[in-house]
Motif scaffolding. Structure first.
Motif, PDB file in Angstrom:
ATOM      1  N   ILE A  12       0.828  -1.211   0.000  1.00 16.86           N
ATOM      2  CA  ILE A  12       0.000   0.000   0.000  1.00 16.86           C
ATOM      3  C   ILE A  12       0.861   1.260   0.000  1.00 16.86           C
ATOM      4  CG2 ILE A  12      -2.018  -1.101   1.017  1.00 16.86           C
ATOM      5  CD1 ILE A  12      -1.313   0.300   3.667  1.00 16.86           C
ATOM      6  N   TRP A  13       2.106   1.151   0.477  1.00 14.88           N
ATOM      7  CA  TRP A  13       3.015   2.292   0.447  1.00 14.88           C
ATOM      8  C   TRP A  13       3.301   2.700  -0.998  1.00 14.88           C
ATOM      9  CZ3 TRP A  13       8.857   2.270   0.347  1.00 14.88           C
ATOM     10  CH2 TRP A  13       9.371   3.548   0.528  1.00 14.88           C
ATOM     11  N   ALA A  14       3.258   1.739  -1.917  1.00 16.78           N
ATOM     12  CA  ALA A  14       3.492   2.039  -3.328  1.00 16.78           C
ATOM     13  C   ALA A  14       2.409   2.944  -3.899  1.00 16.78           C
ATOM     14  CB  ALA A  14       3.559   0.740  -4.132  1.00 16.78           C
ATOM     15  N   ILE A  15       1.244   2.932  -3.284  1.00 19.11           N
ATOM     16  CA  ILE A  15       0.128   3.753  -3.763  1.00 19.11           C
ATOM     17  C   ILE A  15       0.281   5.212  -3.353  1.00 19.11           C
ATOM     18  CG2 ILE A  15      -2.387   4.060  -3.604  1.00 19.11           C
ATOM     19  CD1 ILE A  15      -2.506   0.989  -3.062  1.00 19.11           C
ATOM     20  N   GLN A  16       0.799   5.456  -2.157  1.00 17.31           N
ATOM     21  CA  GLN A  16       0.849   6.814  -1.606  1.00 17.31           C
ATOM     22  C   GLN A  16       1.559   7.834  -2.499  1.00 17.31           C
ATOM     23  OE1 GLN A  16       3.468   7.593   1.608  1.00 17.31           O
ATOM     24  NE2 GLN A  16       2.249   9.281   2.410  1.00 17.31           N
TER      25      GLN A  16
END
Length: 148
Positions: A14-18
């Motif tokens: 989900i960090w890749a989305i930020q």
């Protein structure tokens, strides 16, 4: 142990989305404004979480300890702001894969340095040949990811 791996893996996913979301917001505003909005919303969520946690656990706020903390430990917010701002600026240039693979490589190399010297109170883990080979492979891998 496997549960924590999958938890960390999920956080990484989900960090890749930020940064992509922040870069999208920056197209409408600017990198600085997008980063600020991200931090304001994140701060609101954290403050709300602290209040809810306090109400559920009845654990007291220990604000008196804030003056006893080493100043270096307050620097994390500055680092977070710099990371969010720089990723917001670099995503349009390198893309999500390029930015995140570069950032993760930087994190892992810095982590090896922190481990080697036990910086910031971390336990010491010797930088051996296997870890050095891993770092070299990371550098090769990130170059393959960002190559166009």
């Amino acid at each position: 142990m496997l549960v924590f791996f999958f938890l960390a893996f999920g956080v990484g996913a989900i960090w890749a989305i930020q940064p992509v979301i922040n870069a999208g917001l920056a197209r409408y505003t600017s990198s600085l404004v997008a980063s600020t909005i991200s931090f304001i919303i994140g701060s609101f969520v954290l403050i709300l979480s602290v209040i809810i946690f306090h109400l559920l656990t009845k654990e007291p706020f220990r604000l008196e300890v804030l003056g006893q903390i080493k100043p270096i430990y307050y620097f994390g917010g500055v680092i977070g702001a710099a990371v969010v701002l720089s990723m917001t600026k670099i995503i349009p240039i390198l893309g999500a894969g390029g930015v995140l693979s570069s950032a993760i490589t930087g994190q892992l190399i810095m982590a090896a340095i922190i481990d080697q010297y036990g910086l910031f109170g971390a336990p010491r883990v010797t930088l051996n040949l296997i870890r050095i080979v891993g770092i070299v492979l990371l550098l090769i891998g990130v170059n393959l990811v960002i190559h166009k």
